[in-house]
Design an enzyme around this catalytic site. Structure first.
Site, short mmCIF file in Angstrom:
data_model
loop_
_atom_site.label_atom_id
_atom_site.label_comp_id
_atom_site.label_asym_id
_atom_site.label_seq_id
_atom_site.Cartn_x
_atom_site.Cartn_y
_atom_site.Cartn_z
N GLU A 111 0.79 -1.21 0.00
CA GLU A 111 0.00 0.00 0.00
C GLU A 111 0.83 1.27 0.00
O GLU A 111 0.30 2.33 -0.28
CB GLU A 111 -0.93 0.02 1.21
CG GLU A 111 -2.15 -0.80 0.98
CD GLU A 111 -3.27 -0.40 1.89
OE1 GLU A 111 -4.41 -0.46 1.44
OE2 GLU A 111 -3.00 -0.02 3.03
N HIS A 170 -3.41 1.83 11.05
CA HIS A 170 -3.40 3.29 11.07
C HIS A 170 -4.27 3.82 9.92
O HIS A 170 -4.07 3.47 8.76
CB HIS A 170 -2.00 3.90 10.97
CG HIS A 170 -1.98 5.33 11.44
ND1 HIS A 170 -1.83 5.67 12.77
CD2 HIS A 170 -2.12 6.51 10.78
CE1 HIS A 170 -1.86 6.99 12.90
NE2 HIS A 170 -2.04 7.51 11.70
N LEU A 171 -5.24 4.62 10.29
CA LEU A 171 -6.18 5.19 9.34
C LEU A 171 -5.45 5.92 8.22
O LEU A 171 -4.51 6.68 8.47
CB LEU A 171 -7.11 6.17 10.07
CG LEU A 171 -8.24 6.78 9.24
CD1 LEU A 171 -9.28 5.72 8.91
CD2 LEU A 171 -8.87 7.95 9.99
N HIS A 172 -5.84 5.67 6.97
CA HIS A 172 -5.22 6.38 5.85
C HIS A 172 -6.23 6.57 4.72
O HIS A 172 -6.98 5.67 4.37
CB HIS A 172 -3.97 5.65 5.34
CG HIS A 172 -4.17 4.21 5.03
ND1 HIS A 172 -4.29 3.24 6.01
CD2 HIS A 172 -4.27 3.55 3.85
CE1 HIS A 172 -4.44 2.06 5.45
NE2 HIS A 172 -4.44 2.21 4.13
N LEU A 173 -6.22 7.77 4.19
CA LEU A 173 -7.09 8.16 3.08
C LEU A 173 -6.33 8.00 1.77
O LEU A 173 -5.25 8.57 1.60
CB LEU A 173 -7.54 9.61 3.25
CG LEU A 173 -8.31 10.24 2.08
CD1 LEU A 173 -9.68 9.59 1.92
CD2 LEU A 173 -8.46 11.75 2.29
#
Length: 350
Positions: A117, A267-270
């Site tokens: 990613e 971990h949140l990721h846009l």
């Protein structure tokens, strides 16, 4: 293992999985997006036969359903085979079926391959103050093994495994899922940062332009998001939109901003990703469907959900979306393989 899909030829919705010997009712519903009052809520009953390679269609509604332009008839059953067209009602809403082999999700873990990613995107154009041109290549990690400490065991298949190997794989898997937390701290990977967020290039981009916007606040995933995080989500979205505006190719390419419903990286990721999907790192059906089904949740949808419900609702059937047939996101044409899909996409994105 085979799988059968009911595919809307006009692209009204994503394909619907038909399990073997299981009755599935199709008609007027939010799932099919059919609102025609002449179509019953249970217009047809479908039962897939994986052994014989067809689907039995039974008309339940009053108005006619058709297979290859011939009326099925109320309470009658006909066979729907691959290549034939089922019109749900009154020669409208065409569908086909597709049988295919389901690819196993089991893959060997490669210690030297970081998660797909995050990686520097060598195709990315120069942006102004929001983007830096400097980037670094992916790091390779090495491990040392103490052979004297390995305790060998035999698996049923006759392959040799060790307790040390098992522990090592578990440790690497944990490090793998935590990779974003390391990358977001690396100045060489950062293309923008402020007091709230940092932006890095995806190490294995799935398109010509692919960035990740991450909050400094430790939010593990969408499931951990609450109403208190709404301002952070809004700022992440604003930074993502700014990236698109500053991109030199933004007028020629369309972008989407969104989150994976069930990310494999902690971990949140846009994701901020161009819709050309022109990248050698896009290799599998899972890669494609993670960005081109409802598995990819739009940033605006997430913010609205949090504003209304105070949290993000992730449906249980999300993993099944990754197994759907390949379908062009522009013209909705079905393709059998990733190479065929990539060749097709060149027509839309020269």
């Amino acid at each position: 293992m085979q799988v059968c899909w009911l595919v809307s030829k006009d692209g009204r919705h994503q394909p619907i999985r038909l399990a073997h010997a299981t009755c599935v009712f199709i008609g007027r519903s939010p799932e099919t997006k059919i609102t025609d009052k002449k179509c019953s809520r249970q217009q047809v009953q479908l039962k897939a036969d994986y052994n014989k390679g067809y689907v039995l269609v039974k008309q339940l509604g009053i108005n006619p359903s058709n297979v290859n332009s011939e009326d099925v008839g109320k309470d009658n059953e006909v066979q729907l085979k691959p290549g034939q067209i089922l019109h749900i009602v009154n020669q409208l809403y065409p569908y086909t079926i597709q049988f295919e082999e389901e690819i196993s999700e089991k893959k060997k873990l490669s210690p030297k391959r970081p998660h797909e990613e995050i990686s520097p995107n060598s195709n990315s154009s120069t942006l102004n103050k929001y983007l830096k041109t400097e980037h670094s290549s992916p790091r390779e990690h090495s491990t040392s093994n103490n052979m004297s400490e390995r305790k060998k065991e035999k698996t049923k298949g006759g392959q040799t495994v060790t307790a040390a190997n098992s522990a090592e794989i578990s440790e690497k898997k944990g490090m793998w899922s935590q990779g974003l937390k390391v990358s977001m701290q690396d100045p060489k990977l950062q293309v923008y940062k402020d007091d709230t967020v940092v932006v890095i290039k995806d190490k294995y981009p799935k398109a010509r332009f692919h960035w990740l916007v991450l909050p400094w606040e430790p939010i593990s995933s969408l499931k951990a998001v609450r109403r208190d995080h709404l301002n952070v989500l809004r700022h992440m979205n604003e930074v993502g939109e700014k990236l698109v505006q500053e991109c030199l190719d933004s007028k020629a390419l369309r972008f989407r901003l969104g989150y994976h419903a069930i990310p494999s990286m902690s971990h949140l990721h846009l994701h901020v990703i161009s819709q050309d999907f022109d990248s050698p790192c896009l290799k599998t059906k899972k890669h494609w469907n993670s960005f081109n089904t409802d598995y990819f949740v739009e940033s605006q949808v997430v913010m609205k959900m949090v504003e209304q419900n105070g949290k993000v609702i992730v449906k249980d059937e999300m993993p099944e979306l990754l197994k759907m047939p390949l379908m062009c996101h522009v013209c909705r044409q079905q393709l059998s393989t990733i190479p065929q899909l990539k060749e097709h996409l060149r027509k839309h994105f020269p």
